[in-house]
Design a protein around this motif. Structure first.
Motif, PDB file in Angstrom:
ATOM      1  N   GLU A  28       0.819  -1.214   0.000  1.00 10.86           N
ATOM      2  CA  GLU A  28       0.000   0.000   0.000  1.00 10.86           C
ATOM      3  C   GLU A  28       0.852   1.263   0.000  1.00 10.86           C
ATOM      4  O   GLU A  28       0.574   2.221  -0.720  1.00 10.86           O
ATOM      5  N   HIS A  29       1.916   1.281   0.821  1.00 13.34           N
ATOM      6  CA  HIS A  29       2.692   2.514   1.012  1.00 13.34           C
ATOM      7  C   HIS A  29       4.077   2.487   0.375  1.00 13.34           C
ATOM      8  O   HIS A  29       4.776   3.505   0.391  1.00 13.34           O
ATOM      9  N   GLY A  30       4.502   1.338  -0.149  1.00 20.27           N
ATOM     10  CA  GLY A  30       5.840   1.254  -0.737  1.00 20.27           C
ATOM     11  C   GLY A  30       6.897   1.077   0.335  1.00 20.27           C
ATOM     12  O   GLY A  30       6.614   0.879   1.514  1.00 20.27           O
ATOM     13  N   GLY A  31       8.182   1.142  -0.068  1.00 19.18           N
ATOM     14  CA  GLY A  31       9.288   0.993   0.880  1.00 19.18           C
ATOM     15  C   GLY A  31       9.739  -0.450   0.976  1.00 19.18           C
ATOM     16  O   GLY A  31       9.169  -1.358   0.366  1.00 19.18           O
ATOM     17  N   ARG A  32      10.796  -0.688   1.771  1.00 21.74           N
ATOM     18  CA  ARG A  32      11.347  -2.033   1.938  1.00 21.74           C
ATOM     19  C   ARG A  32      10.656  -2.758   3.084  1.00 21.74           C
ATOM     20  O   ARG A  32      10.151  -2.136   4.017  1.00 21.74           O
ATOM     21  N   LEU A  33      10.682  -4.081   3.025  1.00 20.31           N
ATOM     22  CA  LEU A  33       9.976  -4.881   4.019  1.00 20.31           C
ATOM     23  C   LEU A  33      10.574  -4.695   5.415  1.00 20.31           C
ATOM     24  O   LEU A  33       9.850  -4.548   6.403  1.00 20.31           O
ATOM     25  N   GLY A  34      11.905  -4.691   5.493  1.00 20.36           N
ATOM     26  CA  GLY A  34      12.561  -4.530   6.796  1.00 20.36           C
ATOM     27  C   GLY A  34      12.154  -3.227   7.468  1.00 20.36           C
ATOM     28  O   GLY A  34      11.833  -3.189   8.664  1.00 20.36           O
ATOM     29  N   TYR A  35      12.131  -2.159   6.692  1.00 20.47           N
ATOM     30  CA  TYR A  35      11.752  -0.830   7.198  1.00 20.47           C
ATOM     31  C   TYR A  35      10.297  -0.850   7.678  1.00 20.47           C
ATOM     32  O   TYR A  35       9.961  -0.291   8.731  1.00 20.47           O
ATOM     33  N   THR A  36       9.417  -1.529   6.913  1.00 18.80           N
ATOM     34  CA  THR A  36       7.996  -1.626   7.276  1.00 18.80           C
ATOM     35  C   THR A  36       7.825  -2.387   8.591  1.00 18.80           C
ATOM     36  O   THR A  36       7.046  -1.987   9.460  1.00 18.80           O
ATOM     37  N   LEU A  37       8.549  -3.495   8.749  1.00 13.31           N
ATOM     38  CA  LEU A  37       8.467  -4.287   9.982  1.00 13.31           C
ATOM     39  C   LEU A  37       8.900  -3.471  11.204  1.00 13.31           C
ATOM     40  O   LEU A  37       8.297  -3.566  12.277  1.00 13.31           O
ATOM     41  N   ILE A  38       9.949  -2.647  11.014  1.00 10.77           N
ATOM     42  CA  ILE A  38      10.427  -1.795  12.114  1.00 10.77           C
ATOM     43  C   ILE A  38       9.367  -0.755  12.466  1.00 10.77           C
ATOM     44  O   ILE A  38       9.058  -0.534  13.632  1.00 10.77           O
ATOM     45  N   LYS A  39       8.782  -0.115  11.426  1.00 13.66           N
ATOM     46  CA  LYS A  39       7.752   0.913  11.642  1.00 13.66           C
ATOM     47  C   LYS A  39       6.542   0.349  12.369  1.00 13.66           C
ATOM     48  O   LYS A  39       5.916   1.013  13.186  1.00 13.66           O
ATOM     49  N   LEU A  40       6.186  -0.907  12.032  1.00 10.80           N
ATOM     50  CA  LEU A  40       5.025  -1.542  12.682  1.00 10.80           C
ATOM     51  C   LEU A  40       5.347  -2.020  14.098  1.00 10.80           C
ATOM     52  O   LEU A  40       4.450  -2.422  14.844  1.00 10.80           O
ATOM     53  N   GLY A  41       6.631  -1.990  14.455  1.00 10.46           N
ATOM     54  CA  GLY A  41       7.033  -2.367  15.812  1.00 10.46           C
ATOM     55  C   GLY A  41       7.152  -3.866  16.026  1.00 10.46           C
ATOM     56  O   GLY A  41       7.208  -4.348  17.160  1.00 10.46           O
ATOM     57  N   TYR A  42       7.176  -4.659  14.920  1.00 13.24           N
ATOM     58  CA  TYR A  42       7.266  -6.113  15.056  1.00 13.24           C
ATOM     59  C   TYR A  42       8.694  -6.591  15.314  1.00 13.24           C
ATOM     60  O   TYR A  42       8.910  -7.693  15.803  1.00 13.24           O
TER      61      TYR A  42
END
Length: 571
Positions: A28-42
């Motif tokens: 939905e928002h683009g970007g790398r998976l690692g960065y997304t996981l960090i942003k989501l707090g997982y």
């Protein structure tokens, strides 16, 4: 990077459900998976870095503690570093150490080996740290884009494909716009418009001087210089903005106002943006100011604007009255429009007829009848108000009371069963009463019609990422207005500067509010022609929180600094 997700699941660092959700957010928002996981707090940033280090058998590195030699940085061009998300760290003999977020990217290593002639030794680092380091050593993404555009311009014989129109030329705007779509000047103007959104600017200033042409953004109330395009691009850039605003590009002697509506992809999201454009002829060309009207940033929740509890209760009580006048005062750019929009949004129901007269209409609001003023054809606030009263309104919003005629009609409307909301330019709440009387309004009309006056200012918020407690002498606190007990107990915060706040120490703004409810004792004073000092004393006695006191409460909550409050308020 789905390979990374599978590895993290198999190592039990994240669950399958978390991976599925992260991939959905990434799509939905683009970007790398690692960065997304960090942003989501997982998962934590250092956990991913250490995991990749163990997985690929390469060392992990913390870039924030490294100072890299500029000669090493020059080995890899900025666009290559940005494309592959890599950064050269050091060189030993024929080996170049390369910081990477994905050490399995053999294509990147092969390309850089071929380009530099060095053997590549990868080390792994976090995506966030690498982004910050690339911005630090090469400049931001926008700066890289700008450099490319400038390089294009340098290699072109003409400054751009955009035709610079003489003052008396007959212009076909549509033809000119379509013929200049691929010109470097178009790319440059697009960068200026999108970069302003990314940086959270409220205004863009494009200013020509005798030997300089500069672009500045107003961010959190302060102007910051962003770029200085070549002076020879002045006419091309100004013409491009005027074309986008549907203005007359052959008219260079008179001020013009227009609007730009754009749809753009910003960080993977489709966004609609509105710019209010003002063109003013100056000594060395036309100055352009664009006000960015971003509906996503319009805060319509009154509880989040910065009102103190008792002030918010008074304001809410006043706007829910069936008739009377509520005034919001303050200088330009103090957030008056936002407060009024928040108020009418709260009152906006299917059973209510709300009409607004605005100059200009800043945001379109569903269910509200908004009228744009046009002075050149006689449609001013007074004329609009007269028409409104024949349109069976419940609530009327007048953009600004500028003269006796508008004030008189607004007050009469408030006395005949309508709630009237409006703004004035005054320094504080009590002096608004005197301003109305100086306009020629009788004291008895002011006393009976005005129910509440709210004065406000905007101050910069302390950045939450880098704020730290600082120590100040007790006397400095009491001089500002703290009581002795407060001065002993308070913790003063100040931002130290970080990438989040662009090294300013402040991010975003919060309102200071002085809400004066017109009580019976105040009415008596107004009828006797009391001055603003006497009105102020009575209002404080009635429990009014002053602007300075509102500022002190924000300091005590760690939201702003003493410097900001002193700059915007008086004791």
């Amino acid at each position: 990077m789905s390979k990374l997700g599978e590895l993290l699941v198999s190592s039990k660092l994240i669950s399958k459900e978390q991976l599925t959700e992260a991939i959905s957010v990434q799509n939905e928002h683009g970007g790398r998976l690692g960065y997304t996981l960090i942003k989501l707090g997982y998962v934590k940033e250092d956990e991913i870095t250490q995991f990749l280090s163990q997985q690929y058998g390469v060392p992990a590195i913390n870039l924030s503690v490294f100072e890299i030699d500029r000669e090493i940085i020059k080995l890899i061009p900025a666009d290559v570093a940005q494309k592959y998300q890599v950064l050269p760290i050091s060189r030993t003999g024929a080996t170049l150490t390369l910081a990477m977020t994905d050490p399995s990217n053999v294509f990147a290593m092969d390309d850089i080996k071929f380009m530099t002639g060095y053997n590549i030794e990868p080390v792994v680092t976090s995506e966030l740290a690498l982004r910050e380091a690339i911005d630090k050593y090469y400049g931001s993404t926008t700066a890289l884009e700008l450099k490319k555009v400038m390089d294009d311009i340098e290699f072109e014989e003409d400054a751009s494909d955009l035709e610079v129109i003489e003052e008396d030329a007959d212009v076909d705007v549509n033809t000119l716009e379509s013929s200049s779509e691929d010109a470097p000047v178009v790319k440059l103007v697009n960068i200026i418009l999108t970069d302003a959104v990314r940086k959270g600017a409220s205004d863009i200033h494009i200013e020509p001087y005798e030997k300089e042409f500069r672009v500045r953004y107003r961010i959190d109330g302060l102007l910051h210089e962003q770029m200085t395009p070549p002076l020879r691009m002045r006419d091309a850039i100004i013409s491009r903005v005027k074309i986008m605003s549907k203005l007359d590009i052959s008219e260079k002697r008179l001020p013009q106002d227009g609007r730009i509506k754009l749809k753009m992809n910003l960080d993977g999201r489709r966004k609609e943006l509105d710019y209010r454009v003002s063109v003013l002829p100056c000594l060395f060309g036309e100055k352009i100011v664009m006000r960015l009207l971003d509906s996503d940033k319009l805060m319509l929740d009154m509880t989040k604007l910065g009102f103190e509890r008792e002030s918010l209760d008074k304001f809410t009580r006043a706007i829910h009255r069936p008739w009377g006048m509520v005034l919001v005062t303050g200088p330009t750019g103090s957030g008056k429009t936002n407060t009024l929009y928040s108020a009418i949004q709260q009152l906006n129901t299917p059973t209510t007829n709300i009409m607004t007269a605005e100059d200009p209409v800043e945001f379109n609001m569903a269910g509200i009848n908004q009228v744009q003023m046009k002075d050149q054809i006689g449609l001013n606030f007074a004329a609009a108000l007269r028409s409104f009263l024949r349109q069976d309104p419940n609530i009327v919003l007048v953009g600004e009371i500028r003269d006796f005629e508008t004030a008189e009609i607004a007050i009469k409307a408030s006395l005949t069963g309508h709630l009237v909301l409006s703004t004035l330019h005054t320094n504080d709440a009590p002096s608004t009463i005197n301003r109305l009387m100086n306009m020629g309004i009788e004291p008895f009309l002011v006393a009976t019609s005005v129910h509440l006056i709210c004065a406000q200012r905007l101050v910069r918020r302390v950045c939450k990422e880098c704020r730290q407690v600082i120590s100040l002498p007790r006397k400095a606190l009491t001089d500002v207005g703290f009581s002795d007990d407060e001065a002993d107990a308070v913790e003063i915060f100040e931002g130290q500067g970080c990438p989040t706040c662009n090294q300013t120490g402040c991010k975003g703004r919060v309102g200071l509010f002085e809400v004066m409810e017109v009580s019976d004792p105040l009415r008596e004073l107004i009828l006797t022609g009391a001055n603003s000092v006497e009105l102020r004393e009575q209002a404080i006695e009635d429990g009014m929180v002053t602007l300075r006191r509102s500022g002190i409460s924000k300091i005590m909550l760690g939201q702003t600094t003493i410097e900001e409050v002193v700059k915007e308020t008086v004791l």
